[in-house]
Write an enzyme that holds these catalytic residues in place. Structure first.
Site: not given
Length: 1275
Positions: A1147, A1247, A1120
């Site tokens: 991601d 996610h 992230s």
């Protein structure tokens, strides 16, 4: 409570203790199925789903618990809030278009997802239902609810009401239900109870209970986490009826009867007749009128303590347990954690018994048989935080379920438990008046396996005297070298002739068959000549170490009635000082050549004594064990643990008065090999010893475990020419064995076990491999010529895998003890499994492992082994107690982390004594290895309620006096930390040397303590420091050095690995977020950074990386927002000339603009982020929430203002979530950021799910693909 308005609220009240516990686990383990109850029912017939949904809404309105949510934030104490109205919906899924197998797969998939989904207790209806239509009149109903609102005793009430309403609505008839009392009435009742009186009851109930009743030995050691599995079985109708009648005959319940049987079973897995386990009680107080019709969570877990006194029958046990139940009933409302606080050990309960009923079918049928459908194949899934639960439900055939954590227990063990439980019930039904100690849990099939499947087949080899085997070796190759000492070598012929001369001289002085000759020698050629001479004379030798105290030698000579003493000329004066009046002869006397060199005419029986060896004894005096010629033959002839050859060269490093020398000497001499005896100087110098191994081409040796470890640390070259190293005497050190295995290869290391009474060793473990998961080395399997049995106190076979006393039979079992007929009778018994054989009870505890090897599990008594020497602590205690001025004494042995052991004495003195005086006294009485290292003087010895010394309460030996044991805080900072620890750990007094984790701390409490320290002292203490320096003194030292290791911003996981991944945190800001990831990448050291809030963060990250990996290509990782941080760090590192091989990103998209967010938006986003990232246990506590918010807020503020510009040379590997893979603008954003290779792969999950649970397992496989991809880095 912002999601609900005041108008929606009907009532609000506190939680019951059991509810509080369940809520805690729900907060601690979000997304896990703890306390989720899932009931699956197959429905046949006409089912009106809309009508059923309406009926369930009636039930929702009727019972408050179904409209309840639980609030724990922004309140001093958690509360449950009852809402006025909630609408329930049944999910309908039509599967009629699928095949039968496809339908099953779909339903199973839903059930698993349902478990993972759990319940958000702060907002969800704590119940849901789905009905799958499989055919026109075939359905499957999955009904789930959280245990916090309902227990099994209530379920019948709910179901009965449900179907009463359903039938009425279906037939369009009116219905009436009696009024119900709200659950709140029970909460009010709880608040009125005299809790202090109940706590006094539990304190008295548990007084004197020590240890924990557990199946610890059967637990796996490989995996963490909870993987639920269950084994269902039942008693037959006849058995159920008989068992029920048995309970009734003693005026007790079926539940109590099952607890009694379980007590008998688990006692076989314990080394105590004092047991404790959890039982689930209904918890419905009779004082509340109509309580039997109330719905809610009333159950509680309370300890059941069972004392199996000697001779107690099963009927007697039933009566005792029923009396206990009646006495404890008024106090069963007390929560387990409060009861736990009254016990003397940190964890009281390991597993629980639940006796309950889910009477779905009965409740339905009670109402009507005209409702149009039938329910069949009802299955209940439930998961608790206990790794093992025994559950039972009454019926025509009593249903029993063993629910367990598959990550902890093997299915094979659970199947054995089932068999043992049924076997016990069947025996007790037939004879309930038998003593419970006589109940045999081993059925015929298991008995056959334990007796013959695990022991080698009997071998029919003729026994011969040792002199026969030695002469065979002489005749085979008379001129071959037999014996070497300090550069001198004797051939087999020369050794034989020298021994014959000594034998003849001994015989002339009256030493022969039935007599004992003491060998009082140094390590030398003469030692071996003397041994063989004694044997050829027909006598038995008594090895006497000249280093022993004179009093001990005197006792051994007198006790054995030694006819002669055989020694060297150079020891003439030393021997003359011994209090011995018999004949003394000299092995090296030149007059020996007057004797003939031919074999003396001696009739020797294989069962004649060969030697007597004295070991430590419990009476205060050593005991002499008699070993025969046949015993030794069983050790070194016709064996299966290794092959002997006349080409072997053995090295002897053992004291000849220690039974390991028996192997050195006879394994070489009786197999025509060569024996090298290391001299005293060489034994004291590892370099000289390893040089000797290389110079003499030694290829076989036996060493004590301690010496093996020492030599393994000394180098590698000496091991390369060895074909076999045998070691034993103490627990093996796995790291040392692993190192030797790497150098020598498989099949060349043998871990040996056996007492002197079993002739050196009776089991052997040939090491072929060592899995990473192994923490201790087995002692192997019985060697040929030996059988091993693991028995209980009644000499019954213990169930496979249960710890019991290791007993030995076969050729190696000795004749017994000199002049100790009483002890011989006690320890050497008739083999109950092989009439005519002797069985020796070792006093050692052990168990069979699944692969058929044996695991050593300690001692029944206080005997210990230190550096291979067997030591009875009682012998040391008796010597201390006989010393003038000593009132009482106890001796303990402590095993250190290094594997070393030390002996420590605790004394109560009548007069003023010094440790030096006491030690000097013991040195005159005991061998040096038996003299304690420390002496601690106490005013009195701590005792248990039974009057025995409570060794757990003895102070640590490095402390001076008991009164000075505790050291309090030394300054204001330490006082504050001590107070924080006191509150976090629930301890009144904390010393600066007290270990945080020994006092009951764990990772969650460590996080809480660190958060409190930061809040109250302003010190940003890394949580990892508590694991590395878990004392207040350690923290102080760290802070005085200014956190000088410089690693306070990084948590290192998998520390022993060499390949490093540097992981940058997601926006939550803590490296601990990658704890789950590290377990999926076990071959990589994961250096997980916290977000550094200072502006020079990139320089500091670069400095940390330089410390942790000074050279070589680097691998960076981010998830992230952590990907952007990793990218910025990579640019900084490349500027400094470091090579970054790759950045692995999970991601993320490239940050190309500043986010326009105000403070309130940041605050709400932080709150949302924390809710999403609650998977990690360490980050899921209210106590650390403030610190988390601060760290997250700082990172978030940095991230929203970040713009990622420029390029790196490093490869970029991007793993996206399933949804983001379909967004091409995301995929392209990082491609322009690298001049290296750019790879993208589609991962699994959303996610938020990518680094959690099973989704992480699948994504970790892709990450490993990235890591294993080789690329050429151009600098």
């Amino acid at each position: 409570m912002s999601q609900f308005s005041k108008d929606q609220v009907q009532d609000m009240y506190y939680l019951s203790p059991m509810q509080e516990g369940m809520l805690f686990h729900a907060i601690l383990n979000p997304g896990q199925s703890f306390y989720l109850e899932q009931i699956t029912m197959k429905v046949k017939g006409s089912l009106n789903i809309k009508c059923l949904e309406e009926s369930m809404n009636v039930i929702m309105d009727r019972y408050d618990v179904f409209r309840t949510v639980f609030i724990h934030e922004k309140v001093k104490r958690p509360v449950q809030v009852v809402l006025k109205k909630r609408q329930f919906h049944i999910e309908e899924i039509d599967l009629t278009h699928l095949t039968g197998s496809e339908q099953t797969a779909k339903i199973n998939e839903y059930k698993e997802q349902d478990k993972i989904r759990g319940f958000d207790l702060t907002r969800d209806i704590p119940m849901r239902a789905a009905i799958f239509k499989k055919a026109e009149e075939s359905f499957e109903w999955v009904w789930s609810y959280h245990h916090i609102i309902l227990d099994g005793w209530c379920f019948g009430i709910v179901v009965q009401d449900l179907f009463k309403v359903y039938n009425a609505l279906r037939e369009q008839k009116p219905y009436s239900l009696p009024p119900v009392k709200p659950y709140k009435d029970y909460i009010k009742w709880l608040e009125k109870q005299d809790k202090q009186a109940s706590l006094r009851y539990w304190r008295e109930y548990l007084e004197g209970f020590e240890g924990q009743t557990t199946f610890a030995e059967q637990r796996k050691k490989q995996k963490d986490g909870y993987e639920p599995k269950e084994l269902l079985f039942s008693l037959s109708e006849a058995e159920t009826k008989a068992f029920t009648e048995l309970a009734k005959s003693q005026h007790t319940t079926l539940s109590t009867a099952l607890q009694a049987v379980w007590s008998v079973l688990i006692s076989r897995y314990q080394q105590s007749g004092d047991l404790a386990f959890g039982t689930v009680v209904s918890g419905r107080p009779a004082e509340i009128k109509g309580v039997e019709h109330m719905v809610g969570l009333f159950i509680n877990v309370v300890p059941r303590r069972v004392k199996l006194s000697e001779g107690i029958t099963f009927n007697g046990l039933l009566k005792r347990l029923q009396e206990q139940s009646l006495q404890s009933e008024p106090h069963q409302y007390v929560p387990l954690y409060d009861i736990q606080s009254q016990a003397d050990q940190p964890k009281l309960i390991d597993h629980i018994i639940v006796f309950e009923n889910y009477p779905l079918q009965d409740a339905k049928n009670e109402e009507s048989s005209e409702n149009g459908f039938d329910m069949v194949d009802v299955h209940v899934f439930e998961k608790s935080n206990y790794d093992l639960n025994l559950m039972a439900s009454p019926g025509d055939e009593m249903l029993i379920k063993l629910a367990y954590n598959e990550n902890v227990f093997d299915e094979a063990f659970i199947l054995r438990l089932k068999s043992q439980l049924l076997t016990a019930i069947q025996q007790l039904i037939q004879n309930p008046d038998q003593p419970v100690s006589t109940i045999n849990l081993v059925d015929d099939r298991e008995r056959e396996f334990l007796l013959t499947g695990l022991n080698p087949p009997a071998q029919a080899h003729e026994t011969k005297p040792l002199t026969y085997w030695f002469k065979e070796a002489v005749n085979a190759n008379p001129d071959a070298p037999a014996l070497t000492y300090s550069g001198q070598t004797l051939s087999y012929r020369e050794l034989d002739e020298e021994a014959n001369r000594i034998a003849r001289r001994l015989q002339k002085h009256g030493a022969g068959k039935g007599s004992v000759v003491a060998l009082y020698t140094k390590r030398s050629l003469e030692l071996v000549i003397g041994i063989l001479g004694v044997l050829k004379a027909g006598a038995a030798y008594l090895p006497v170490d000249p280093k022993l105290p004179e009093d001990r030698i005197s006792y051994m000579l007198a006790d054995s009635a030694a006819a002669c003493l055989l020694t060297h000329q150079e020891m003439k004066e030393q021997a003359a000082e011994l209090p011995y009046t018999g004949t003394t002869l000299f092995i090296d006397d030149q007059t020996r050549f007057e004797e003939q060199a031919s074999d003396p005419a001696t009739a020797i029986d294989p069962n004649d004594p060969a030697y007597i060896m004295y070991t430590s004894g419990t009476t205060g005096k050593p005991k002499g064990n008699i070993t025969t010629h046949a015993n030794i033959q069983g050790l070194v002839k016709h064996v299966d643990y290794m092959a002997f050859s006349d080409q072997d060269t053995f090295l002897s490093v053992s004291n000849y008065a220690f039974d390991a020398f028996t192997f050195d000497f006879y394994a070489s001499m009786l197999n025509a090999a060569r024996l090298i005896i290391a001299d005293e100087h060489t034994l004291l110098d590892t370099e000289r010893l390893t040089d000797l191994i290389l110079q003499e081409n030694v290829n076989v040796m036996f060493a004590t475990t301690a010496l093996f470890n020492l030599l393994t640390d000394a180098g590698e070259d000496w091991m390369k020419g060895l074909r076999c190293i045998l070691f034993g005497g103490e627990r093996a050190s796995v790291p040392h064995v692993r190192k030797a295995l790497r150098i020598m290869g498989p099949g060349k290391l043998i871990n040996c076990y056996g007492p002197t009474e079993g002739t050196v060793f009776a089991t052997a473990h040939v090491v072929h491999d060592l899995p990473d998961s192994i923490s201790s080395l087995p002692i192997g399997k019985p060697i040929s010529n030996a059988s091993v049995y693991i028995l209980n106190e009644q000499s019954q076979l213990q169930p496979f895998g249960a710890v019991g006393e290791l007993c030995i039979s076969g050729m190696g079992v000795s004749k017994g003890y000199v002049n100790r007929a009483d002890l011989t009778k006690e320890k050497f018994i008739e083999n109950p499994f092989k009439p005519g054989e002797t069985l020796y009870r070792t006093g050692d505890l052990a168990r069979w492992l699944p692969d058929g090897t044996i695991e050593y599990a300690g001692r029944i008594d206080d005997q210990v082994k230190i550096r291979g020497h067997r030591i009875e602590l009682e012998e040391i205690e008796k010597q201390l107690q006989e010393y003038p001025g000593v009132k009482d004494a106890v001796v303990v042995a402590d095993r250190h982390e290094s594997g070393d052991a030390s002996i420590n004495a605790y004394l109560v003195n009548r007069t003023q004594l010094s440790a030096e005086d006491v030690k000097a006294h013991l040195k005159k009485q005991l061998p040096a290895y038996m003299v304690p290292q420390t002496f601690t003087f106490l005013d009195e010895l701590p005792l248990t309620t039974n009057g025995k010394v409570n060794k757990r309460l003895l102070p640590k030996p490095d402390q001076d006096q008991l009164a000075e044991e505790w050291i309090g805080p030394r300054n204001e900072m330490e006082e504050t930390i001590a107070q924080i620890w006191s509150e976090v750990l629930g301890r009144k007094q904390i010393g600066i040397h007290d270990d945080f984790f020994a006092l009951g701390g764990h990772s969650l409490k460590a996080m809480t303590a660190a958060s409190r320290i930061k809040k109250e002292l302003g010190i940003d203490l890394p949580v990892k420091l508590l694991f590395e320096a878990p004392t207040i003194a350690g923290i102080s030292a760290y802070l005085k050095n200014g956190g000088s290791d410089g690693l306070q911003d990084v948590t290192i996981m998998n520390q022993d690995q060499e390949q490093i991944i540097f992981a940058f945190p997601p926006v939550l800001g803590y490296g601990l977020m990658y704890q789950n990831l590290s377990s999926r990448l076990p071959s990589y050291k994961l250096c997980a950074f916290d977000f550094i809030e200072e502006e020079d963060r990139l320089d500091r990250y670069a400095d940390l990386i330089q410390k942790l990996q000074p050279e070589g290509p680097l691998t960076l990782f981010g998830y992230s927002a952590g990907c952007s941080l990793a990218f910025e760090a990579a640019k900084k590192l490349e500027e400094q000339g470091r090579i970054v091989q790759r950045i692995i990103m999970v991601d993320s998209y490239k940050k190309q603009g500043v986010s326009d967010l105000d403070g309130r938006t940041v605050e709400s986003d932080v709150e949302a982020l924390m809710n999403v990232n609650r998977d990690n246990e360490a980050l899921n506590s209210e106590a650390v929430k403030h610190g988390l918010k601060q760290k997250t807020h700082a990172f978030y503020s940095y991230y929203v203002n970040l713009i990622s510009t420029g390029q790196v040379k490093a490869d970029i590997d991007l793993l996206t979530s399933g949804a983001d893979f379909d967004m091409p603008e995301w995929l392209a954003s990082w491609e322009e950021a690298t001049t290296g290779v750019y790879r993208v792969k589609r991962g699994f999950g959303t996610h938020a799910e990518m680094l959690q649970g099973e989704t992480l397992d699948r994504n970790a496989e892709i990450l490993l693909e990235f890591l294993n991809t080789q690329t050429v880095t151009v600098s």
